[in-house]
Design a protein around this motif. Structure first.
Motif, mmCIF file in Angstrom:
data_model
loop_
_atom_site.group_PDB
_atom_site.id
_atom_site.type_symbol
_atom_site.label_atom_id
_atom_site.label_comp_id
_atom_site.label_asym_id
_atom_site.label_seq_id
_atom_site.Cartn_x
_atom_site.Cartn_y
_atom_site.Cartn_z
ATOM 1 N N ASP A 197 -17.331 54.227 -15.325
ATOM 2 C CA ASP A 197 -17.681 53.663 -16.627
ATOM 3 C C ASP A 197 -17.146 54.593 -17.710
ATOM 4 O O ASP A 197 -16.493 55.604 -17.416
ATOM 5 C CB ASP A 197 -19.184 53.430 -16.751
ATOM 6 N N LYS A 198 -17.451 54.281 -18.950
ATOM 7 C CA LYS A 198 -16.891 55.070 -20.057
ATOM 8 C C LYS A 198 -17.470 56.481 -20.125
ATOM 9 O O LYS A 198 -16.922 57.334 -20.831
ATOM 10 C CB LYS A 198 -17.117 54.349 -21.393
ATOM 11 N N ASN A 199 -18.559 56.731 -19.414
ATOM 12 C CA ASN A 199 -19.137 58.078 -19.393
ATOM 13 C C ASN A 199 -18.489 58.971 -18.325
ATOM 14 O O ASN A 199 -18.822 60.151 -18.235
ATOM 15 C CB ASN A 199 -20.637 57.999 -19.114
ATOM 16 N N SER A 200 -17.572 58.424 -17.584
ATOM 17 C CA SER A 200 -16.913 59.218 -16.543
ATOM 18 C C SER A 200 -16.034 60.299 -17.176
ATOM 19 O O SER A 200 -15.323 60.040 -18.156
ATOM 20 C CB SER A 200 -16.048 58.318 -15.658
ATOM 21 N N PRO A 201 -16.062 61.496 -16.601
ATOM 22 C CA PRO A 201 -15.203 62.558 -17.133
ATOM 23 C C PRO A 201 -13.716 62.279 -16.932
ATOM 24 O O PRO A 201 -12.885 62.953 -17.562
ATOM 25 C CB PRO A 201 -15.646 63.796 -16.338
ATOM 26 N N ILE A 202 -13.394 61.302 -16.104
ATOM 27 C CA ILE A 202 -11.970 61.015 -15.900
ATOM 28 C C ILE A 202 -11.544 59.722 -16.600
ATOM 29 O O ILE A 202 -10.405 59.281 -16.435
ATOM 30 C CB ILE A 202 -11.612 60.936 -14.394
ATOM 31 N N TYR A 203 -12.443 59.124 -17.371
ATOM 32 C CA TYR A 203 -12.118 57.828 -17.988
ATOM 33 C C TYR A 203 -10.882 57.925 -18.880
ATOM 34 O O TYR A 203 -9.960 57.102 -18.778
ATOM 35 C CB TYR A 203 -13.309 57.304 -18.798
ATOM 36 N N ASP A 204 -10.837 58.899 -19.768
ATOM 37 C CA ASP A 204 -9.698 59.021 -20.690
ATOM 38 C C ASP A 204 -8.410 59.276 -19.928
ATOM 39 O O ASP A 204 -7.361 58.685 -20.237
ATOM 40 C CB ASP A 204 -9.953 60.143 -21.699
ATOM 41 N N LEU A 205 -8.483 60.158 -18.921
ATOM 42 C CA LEU A 205 -7.286 60.457 -18.130
ATOM 43 C C LEU A 205 -6.820 59.218 -17.377
ATOM 44 O O LEU A 205 -5.613 58.906 -17.346
ATOM 45 C CB LEU A 205 -7.592 61.585 -17.135
ATOM 46 N N ALA A 206 -7.771 58.507 -16.757
ATOM 47 C CA ALA A 206 -7.412 57.312 -16.004
ATOM 48 C C ALA A 206 -6.799 56.247 -16.910
ATOM 49 O O ALA A 206 -5.855 55.548 -16.519
ATOM 50 C CB ALA A 206 -8.652 56.761 -15.300
ATOM 51 N N THR A 207 -7.337 56.142 -18.110
ATOM 52 C CA THR A 207 -6.800 55.156 -19.053
ATOM 53 C C THR A 207 -5.390 55.534 -19.481
ATOM 54 O O THR A 207 -4.480 54.691 -19.522
ATOM 55 C CB THR A 207 -7.714 55.052 -20.289
ATOM 56 N N SER A 208 -5.176 56.813 -19.780
ATOM 57 C CA SER A 208 -3.856 57.265 -20.239
ATOM 58 C C SER A 208 -2.799 57.152 -19.150
ATOM 59 O O SER A 208 -1.625 56.945 -19.437
ATOM 60 C CB SER A 208 -3.935 58.708 -20.741
ATOM 61 N N LYS A 209 -3.207 57.260 -17.903
ATOM 62 C CA LYS A 209 -2.264 57.174 -16.786
ATOM 63 C C LYS A 209 -2.165 55.765 -16.199
ATOM 64 O O LYS A 209 -1.479 55.560 -15.200
ATOM 65 C CB LYS A 209 -2.675 58.152 -15.682
ATOM 66 N N SER A 210 -2.868 54.830 -16.835
ATOM 67 C CA SER A 210 -2.860 53.424 -16.364
ATOM 68 C C SER A 210 -3.323 53.306 -14.924
ATOM 69 O O SER A 210 -2.774 52.542 -14.124
ATOM 70 C CB SER A 210 -1.450 52.812 -16.523
ATOM 71 N N TRP A 211 -4.345 54.063 -14.583
ATOM 72 C CA TRP A 211 -4.917 53.990 -13.236
ATOM 73 C C TRP A 211 -5.939 52.858 -13.104
ATOM 74 O O TRP A 211 -6.397 52.566 -12.002
ATOM 75 C CB TRP A 211 -5.646 55.307 -12.916
#
Length: 393
Positions: A197-211
């Motif tokens: 979810d948006k509280n995940s510490p990897i959310y921004d990274l995953a979004t930027s890498k199109s994961w």
């Protein structure tokens, strides 16, 4: 002159009655015998009368009298203790229907045991759950895209070693060790699977890498989830490396369990069928895990095979998993899920469904029962379980 009477010769013994002779010699024999005088008196008796005296034919007796037994001064050497009353041990009671279940498990979410708990606290908690009749702890070790332990894979891939949390490095070692001492098992719960979810510490990274797969997963009302795309090699390798690292870092773990978050919700935009890709990913990940540690069971807690494949692209019958627990959290679909559970390892319910516990416990075809404390109070849930299973059995 009248003739004079002739004097009799001898002592006149012939005129003494034979009975008197017997009494006389019998008494004499008794006197001699008791005064240790060994005289053969048979020479004083005419031979023609010896055979009629039975005392002369009596077998000789020992000169040392045999002592009579006495209880006044018992021999301490030969003294025997009076036998003690031994109470035979009571046979063990037969197991109750609840105790017959192979796995009596409770889920502990990621933050319900860690939070900087020391060794004493963790061991005491394990013993508490054991005292409530639970034999398996399903402990959260992963969720929302990060680990609840220090991970080299996390550090190398994402730049930090765990989820944001305060925990002592050996918390899971203590938990596994104490559980095994109590005859319990620990299953590592990979909570939320491939979803964040948006509280995940990897959310921004995953979004930027199109994961992330396009769209929002609204499987559960009130929670927006985003699904990591395991068709991307980098994402698939990350999960596989995490799992391999875990079973090597904690080689004594009994099983790992993934839940229904291991899937793609059918209502995601585009209506893309990702079933084949998810199956390939799971087969490769399980193979890698078994190669790293073949002693660990790979389990899932998912919907029945029809619902899982139809609504979540999760064709788990082809994943080569070890055990399947049917998740029956949905009351509207409970009986259908229960019918499937009879053919698999067991069923999972929440603490909101404990009114169904008797039905499940009494059903011999339900091999195991797992309970998820949806309330967030697992110790209270465990206490309820004990109370209900005792009163019903």
């Amino acid at each position: 002159m009248p003739s004079q009477k002739q004097k009799p010769n001898g002592c006149g013994c012939s005129n003494i009655p034979i009975s008197l002779i017997i009494v006389f010699f019998g008494g004499s024999y008794w006197w001699f015998n008791n005064h240790k005088v060994n005289i053969d008196i048979s020479k004083f008796i005419p031979k023609n009368q010896q055979i009629n005296i039975p005392i002369l034919n009596h077998s000789p007796t020992s000169s040392i009298p045999t002592p009579l037994p006495s209880n006044s001064n018992p021999d301490p050497i030969n003294k025997q203790d009076s036998p003690k009353t031994v109470t035979p041990p009571k046979p063990p009671l037969p197991p109750t229907p609840w105790e017959k279940k192979i796995i009596r498990g409770i889920y502990l979410s990621r933050y319900q045991v860690t939070n900087n708990a020391d060794e004493k606290t963790i061991r005491e908690r394990v013993r508490y759950y054991h005292s409530q009749g639970i034999n398996t702890i399903i402990q959260g070790v992963w969720g929302n895209g990060c680990t609840m332990y220090n991970s080299d894979v996390m550090q190398q891939t994402l730049g930090y070693k765990s989820c944001p949390n305060q925990f002592q490095d050996k918390w899971l070692d203590w938990l596994i060790d104490e559980a095994h001492k109590q005859g319990m098992q620990v299953h590592a719960y990979f909570e939320k699977g491939i979803k964040i979810d948006k509280n995940s510490p990897i959310y921004d990274l995953a979004t930027s890498k199109s994961w992330i797969v396009p769209g929002v997963d609204k499987t559960y009302v009130g929670i927006d989830h985003y699904v990591l795309d395991v068709q991307i090699p980098e994402v698939a390798s990350f999960f596989q490396n995490i799992l391999v690292e875990f079973v090597q870092k904690y080689p004594k773990i009994d099983a790992v369990q993934w839940d229904d978050y291991l899937g793609y919700y059918a209502e995601l935009p585009g209506k893309v069928d990702r079933t084949a890709n998810l199956t390939k990913f799971l087969q490769q990940m399980i193979t890698a895990m078994k190669k790293a540690n073949s002693n660990v069971s790979f389990d899932i807690c998912h919907h029945n095979p029809y619902w899982a494949k139809r609504y979540f692209a999760a064709d788990w019958q082809n994943w080569n998993v070890d055990r399947v627990f049917i998740q029956a959290y949905n009351e509207a679909n409970f009986q259908e899920e229960l019918n499937y559970a009879k053919n698999y390892a067991g069923v999972a319910i929440t603490d909101k469904q404990l009114y169904r516990l008797k039905e499940l416990v009494d059903n011999d075809r339900i091999k195991s029962i797992l309970v998820f404390p949806l309330s967030g109070r697992p110790e209270e849930t465990a206490s309820q379980l004990k109370s209900l299973t005792q009163s019903e059995n």
